[in-house]
Design a protein around this motif. Structure first.
Motif, PDB file in Angstrom:
ATOM      1  N   PRO A   7       0.800  -1.224   0.000  1.00 14.95           N
ATOM      2  CA  PRO A   7       0.000   0.000   0.000  1.00 14.95           C
ATOM      3  C   PRO A   7       0.832   1.273   0.000  1.00 14.95           C
ATOM      4  O   PRO A   7       0.297   2.345  -0.166  1.00 14.95           O
ATOM      5  N   LEU A   8       2.187   1.148   0.177  1.00  9.65           N
ATOM      6  CA  LEU A   8       3.002   2.364   0.213  1.00  9.65           C
ATOM      7  C   LEU A   8       3.350   2.875  -1.174  1.00  9.65           C
ATOM      8  O   LEU A   8       3.756   4.018  -1.332  1.00  9.65           O
ATOM      9  N   GLN A   9       3.223   1.978  -2.218  1.00 14.38           N
ATOM     10  CA  GLN A   9       3.636   2.392  -3.551  1.00 14.38           C
ATOM     11  C   GLN A   9       2.744   3.475  -4.122  1.00 14.38           C
ATOM     12  O   GLN A   9       3.205   4.453  -4.686  1.00 14.38           O
ATOM     13  N   GLY A  10       1.457   3.332  -3.955  1.00 20.02           N
ATOM     14  CA  GLY A  10       0.545   4.320  -4.527  1.00 20.02           C
ATOM     15  C   GLY A  10       0.712   5.697  -3.917  1.00 20.02           C
ATOM     16  O   GLY A  10       0.946   6.677  -4.621  1.00 20.02           O
ATOM     17  N   PRO A  11       0.649   5.850  -2.590  1.00 22.25           N
ATOM     18  CA  PRO A  11       0.825   7.174  -1.985  1.00 22.25           C
ATOM     19  C   PRO A  11       2.198   7.782  -2.248  1.00 22.25           C
ATOM     20  O   PRO A  11       2.330   8.990  -2.378  1.00 22.25           O
ATOM     21  N   ALA A  12       3.241   6.932  -2.319  1.00 21.22           N
ATOM     22  CA  ALA A  12       4.577   7.481  -2.567  1.00 21.22           C
ATOM     23  C   ALA A  12       4.660   8.120  -3.938  1.00 21.22           C
ATOM     24  O   ALA A  12       5.266   9.173  -4.122  1.00 21.22           O
ATOM     25  N   GLN A  13       4.061   7.464  -4.934  1.00 16.55           N
ATOM     26  CA  GLN A  13       4.073   8.037  -6.275  1.00 16.55           C
ATOM     27  C   GLN A  13       3.248   9.313  -6.335  1.00 16.55           C
ATOM     28  O   GLN A  13       3.604  10.273  -7.001  1.00 16.55           O
ATOM     29  N   LYS A  14       2.135   9.345  -5.588  1.00 14.96           N
ATOM     30  CA  LYS A  14       1.316  10.554  -5.607  1.00 14.96           C
ATOM     31  C   LYS A  14       2.009  11.698  -4.883  1.00 14.96           C
ATOM     32  O   LYS A  14       1.786  12.855  -5.197  1.00 14.96           O
ATOM     33  N   ALA A  15       2.870  11.364  -3.909  1.00 15.21           N
ATOM     34  CA  ALA A  15       3.539  12.420  -3.154  1.00 15.21           C
ATOM     35  C   ALA A  15       4.577  13.152  -3.993  1.00 15.21           C
ATOM     36  O   ALA A  15       4.914  14.289  -3.720  1.00 15.21           O
ATOM     37  N   LYS A  16       5.090  12.453  -5.036  1.00 15.41           N
ATOM     38  CA  LYS A  16       6.096  13.093  -5.869  1.00 15.41           C
ATOM     39  C   LYS A  16       5.486  14.158  -6.780  1.00 15.41           C
ATOM     40  O   LYS A  16       6.133  15.118  -7.141  1.00 15.41           O
ATOM     41  N   ARG A  17       4.239  13.979  -7.160  1.00 14.96           N
ATOM     42  CA  ARG A  17       3.624  14.894  -8.119  1.00 14.96           C
ATOM     43  C   ARG A  17       3.468  16.311  -7.577  1.00 14.96           C
ATOM     44  O   ARG A  17       3.802  17.274  -8.264  1.00 14.96           O
ATOM     45  N   PRO A  18       2.985  16.518  -6.329  1.00  9.30           N
ATOM     46  CA  PRO A  18       2.921  17.889  -5.821  1.00  9.30           C
ATOM     47  C   PRO A  18       4.293  18.564  -5.745  1.00  9.30           C
ATOM     48  O   PRO A  18       4.412  19.763  -5.994  1.00  9.30           O
ATOM     49  N   GLY A  19       5.331  17.784  -5.400  1.00  5.35           N
ATOM     50  CA  GLY A  19       6.670  18.359  -5.339  1.00  5.35           C
ATOM     51  C   GLY A  19       7.141  18.823  -6.698  1.00  5.35           C
ATOM     52  O   GLY A  19       7.695  19.915  -6.840  1.00  5.35           O
ATOM     53  N   ARG A  20       6.898  17.991  -7.722  1.00  9.00           N
ATOM     54  CA  ARG A  20       7.274  18.382  -9.079  1.00  9.00           C
ATOM     55  C   ARG A  20       6.478  19.591  -9.541  1.00  9.00           C
ATOM     56  O   ARG A  20       6.998  20.469 -10.223  1.00  9.00           O
ATOM     57  N   ARG A  21       5.200  19.624  -9.179  1.00  4.45           N
ATOM     58  CA  ARG A  21       4.367  20.755  -9.567  1.00  4.45           C
ATOM     59  C   ARG A  21       4.856  22.046  -8.924  1.00  4.45           C
ATOM     60  O   ARG A  21       4.899  23.092  -9.561  1.00  4.45           O
ATOM     61  N   ARG A  22       5.258  21.952  -7.654  1.00  6.75           N
ATOM     62  CA  ARG A  22       5.772  23.139  -6.977  1.00  6.75           C
ATOM     63  C   ARG A  22       7.093  23.604  -7.597  1.00  6.75           C
ATOM     64  O   ARG A  22       7.320  24.807  -7.756  1.00  6.75           O
ATOM     65  N   ASP A  23       7.946  22.641  -7.967  1.00  3.97           N
ATOM     66  CA  ASP A  23       9.203  23.013  -8.613  1.00  3.97           C
ATOM     67  C   ASP A  23       8.950  23.692  -9.952  1.00  3.97           C
ATOM     68  O   ASP A  23       9.633  24.672 -10.305  1.00  3.97           O
ATOM     69  N   ARG A  24       7.963  23.171 -10.698  1.00  7.77           N
ATOM     70  CA  ARG A  24       7.640  23.769 -11.992  1.00  7.77           C
ATOM     71  C   ARG A  24       7.083  25.174 -11.815  1.00  7.77           C
ATOM     72  O   ARG A  24       7.437  26.097 -12.554  1.00  7.77           O
ATOM     73  N   GLN A  25       6.221  25.359 -10.829  1.00  8.93           N
ATOM     74  CA  GLN A  25       5.672  26.687 -10.567  1.00  8.93           C
ATOM     75  C   GLN A  25       6.765  27.664 -10.132  1.00  8.93           C
ATOM     76  O   GLN A  25       6.781  28.818 -10.564  1.00  8.93           O
ATOM     77  N   ARG A  26       7.677  27.183  -9.299  1.00  5.63           N
ATOM     78  CA  ARG A  26       8.767  28.051  -8.856  1.00  5.63           C
ATOM     79  C   ARG A  26       9.654  28.443 -10.032  1.00  5.63           C
ATOM     80  O   ARG A  26      10.116  29.597 -10.116  1.00  5.63           O
ATOM     81  N   PHE A  27       9.894  27.498 -10.941  1.00  2.00           N
ATOM     82  CA  PHE A  27      10.716  27.797 -12.109  1.00  2.00           C
ATOM     83  C   PHE A  27      10.083  28.899 -12.957  1.00  2.00           C
ATOM     84  O   PHE A  27      10.755  29.854 -13.374  1.00  2.00           O
ATOM     85  N   PHE A  28       8.782  28.791 -13.221  1.00  2.00           N
ATOM     86  CA  PHE A  28       8.118  29.797 -14.035  1.00  2.00           C
ATOM     87  C   PHE A  28       8.021  31.133 -13.305  1.00  2.00           C
ATOM     88  O   PHE A  28       8.059  32.191 -13.935  1.00  2.00           O
ATOM     89  N   GLN A  29       7.908  31.117 -11.982  1.00  2.13           N
ATOM     90  CA  GLN A  29       7.912  32.363 -11.235  1.00  2.13           C
ATOM     91  C   GLN A  29       9.262  33.070 -11.339  1.00  2.13           C
ATOM     92  O   GLN A  29       9.327  34.285 -11.563  1.00  2.13           O
ATOM     93  N   GLU A  30      10.336  32.308 -11.192  1.00  2.37           N
ATOM     94  CA  GLU A  30      11.661  32.900 -11.325  1.00  2.37           C
ATOM     95  C   GLU A  30      11.907  33.389 -12.747  1.00  2.37           C
ATOM     96  O   GLU A  30      12.511  34.452 -12.954  1.00  2.37           O
ATOM     97  N   LEU A  31      11.449  32.616 -13.728  1.00  2.00           N
ATOM     98  CA  LEU A  31      11.596  33.036 -15.119  1.00  2.00           C
ATOM     99  C   LEU A  31      10.832  34.330 -15.379  1.00  2.00           C
ATOM    100  O   LEU A  31      11.312  35.217 -16.097  1.00  2.00           O
ATOM    101  N   GLY A  32       9.645  34.460 -14.791  1.00  2.00           N
ATOM    102  CA  GLY A  32       8.872  35.683 -14.974  1.00  2.00           C
ATOM    103  C   GLY A  32       9.530  36.893 -14.335  1.00  2.00           C
ATOM    104  O   GLY A  32       9.406  38.010 -14.850  1.00  2.00           O
TER     105      GLY A  32
END
Length: 314
Positions: A7-32
């Motif tokens: 049961p740890l595989q599913g939540p672990a994979q989902k936990a990575k997505r918010p982190g990647r999304r935050r990194d992507r948002q931070r990148f576009f904020q810095e670029l702006g």
């Protein structure tokens, strides 16, 4: 026999997505945030600089003419290298650089060492010494032009008083033997405050613990200066030397206001030569070729300075 997924595989994979999304948002904020500066630099610095390379290959005039602009290849460069005035201007600006670097940087270094000490009115003195660096060069040239007046200017009166009248008045700007030296004095006085601030920042960046350790080991002021201060200022020395060299090769305003390249071309510089070709003679392609040559010369000198200083561990 089937193997059930933990049961740890599913939540672990989902936990990575918010982190990647935050990194992507931070990148576009810095670029702006940096986008306006990048756009302005590309529009007003990088693009004109790249266009100058193409213009140097043409016979482009300053003012449009009925005849079409032709591609001339390296003809402008051949004409520049065959012009004795260009080599005179290159030698003059090289001579100016060799003279002004030790005077300007040495004065800035000594002043920074003095103002780094705990002396009365230290902050006021720092502002006073830095004031010429933020004063318009045109204003500075007018003031020094008055000091250089021949034969009864203030500077000649001071020289005559100190020498007891044994030294005759000097034509500071009209004598080929003194004209470039006068430009060096003016330029070093006007700009040394900038290097002084850089040296002060470098001195303040040296940890006090190093000086305390040197005192405990019995090191005197001279040894602390040589073994703590100088090694701590190595990056500052490199930066100041490279910046001063670049600024020295751009010498123009002092010459344009005080000497116009004279007397007898003793103060003609590459930038003054370029401006005269581009605006007075209206040969924009020729002037662009001069700018390209100047860029290559300054780039090579800056790279050599950095390489040699690092090799000798300065």
């Amino acid at each position: 026999m089937t193997v059930e997924k933990t049961p740890l595989q599913g939540p672990a994979q989902k936990a990575k997505r918010p982190g990647r999304r935050r990194d992507r948002q931070r990148f576009f904020q810095e670029l702006g945030m940096i986008a306006p500066a990048v756009i302005l630099m590309a529009a007003f610095l990088i693009t004109p600089f790249l266009l100058s390379f193409w213009t140097a290959m043409t016979n482009q005039p300053l003012v449009p003419r009925p005849t079409p602009v032709r591609f001339v290849g390296l003809l402008n460069f051949q004409r520049i290298f065959s012009d004795p005035l260009f080599w005179t201007s290159l030698w003059n600006v090289t001579r100016f650089t060799i003279w002004v670097i030790p005077v300007q940087c040495g004065l800035a270094f000594l002043t920074a060492l003095l103002l780094h000490q705990k002396i009365p009115m230290r902050n006021l003195l720092r502002g006073m010494f830095f004031l010429p660096a933020i004063t318009s060069m045109v204003v500075v040239c007018v003031i020094w032009g008055t000091l250089f007046q021949y034969p009864s200017g203030p500077l000649n009166q001071i020289v005559g008083f100190l020498s007891g009248g044994t030294i005759q008045p000097i034509d500071w700007l009209g004598d080929p033997n003194w004209a470039m030296f006068s430009i060096v004095l003016l330029s070093a006085w006007q700009a040394y405050g900038f290097q002084m601030i850089i040296y002060l920042a470098g001195l303040q960046g040296i940890p006090d613990e190093l000086y305390d350790a040197a005192r405990i080991d019995g090191a005197g002021p001279l040894r602390r200066f040589w073994h703590v201060t100088m090694p701590g200022l190595r990056p500052t020395h490199v930066f100041v030397l490279v910046i001063t060299t670049i600024q020295a090769f751009k010498l123009y305003t002092q010459v344009a206001i005080l000497t116009q390249g004279g007397p007898r071309e003793s103060t003609e510089t590459v930038v003054h030569y370029m401006v005269r070709a581009g605006f007075e003679e209206q040969k924009l392609g020729y002037a662009s070729a001069v700018s390209v040559i100047l860029f290559v010369i300054v780039l090579v000198i800056a790279l050599l300075q950095r390489t040699l200083l690092r090799r000798f561990d300065v």
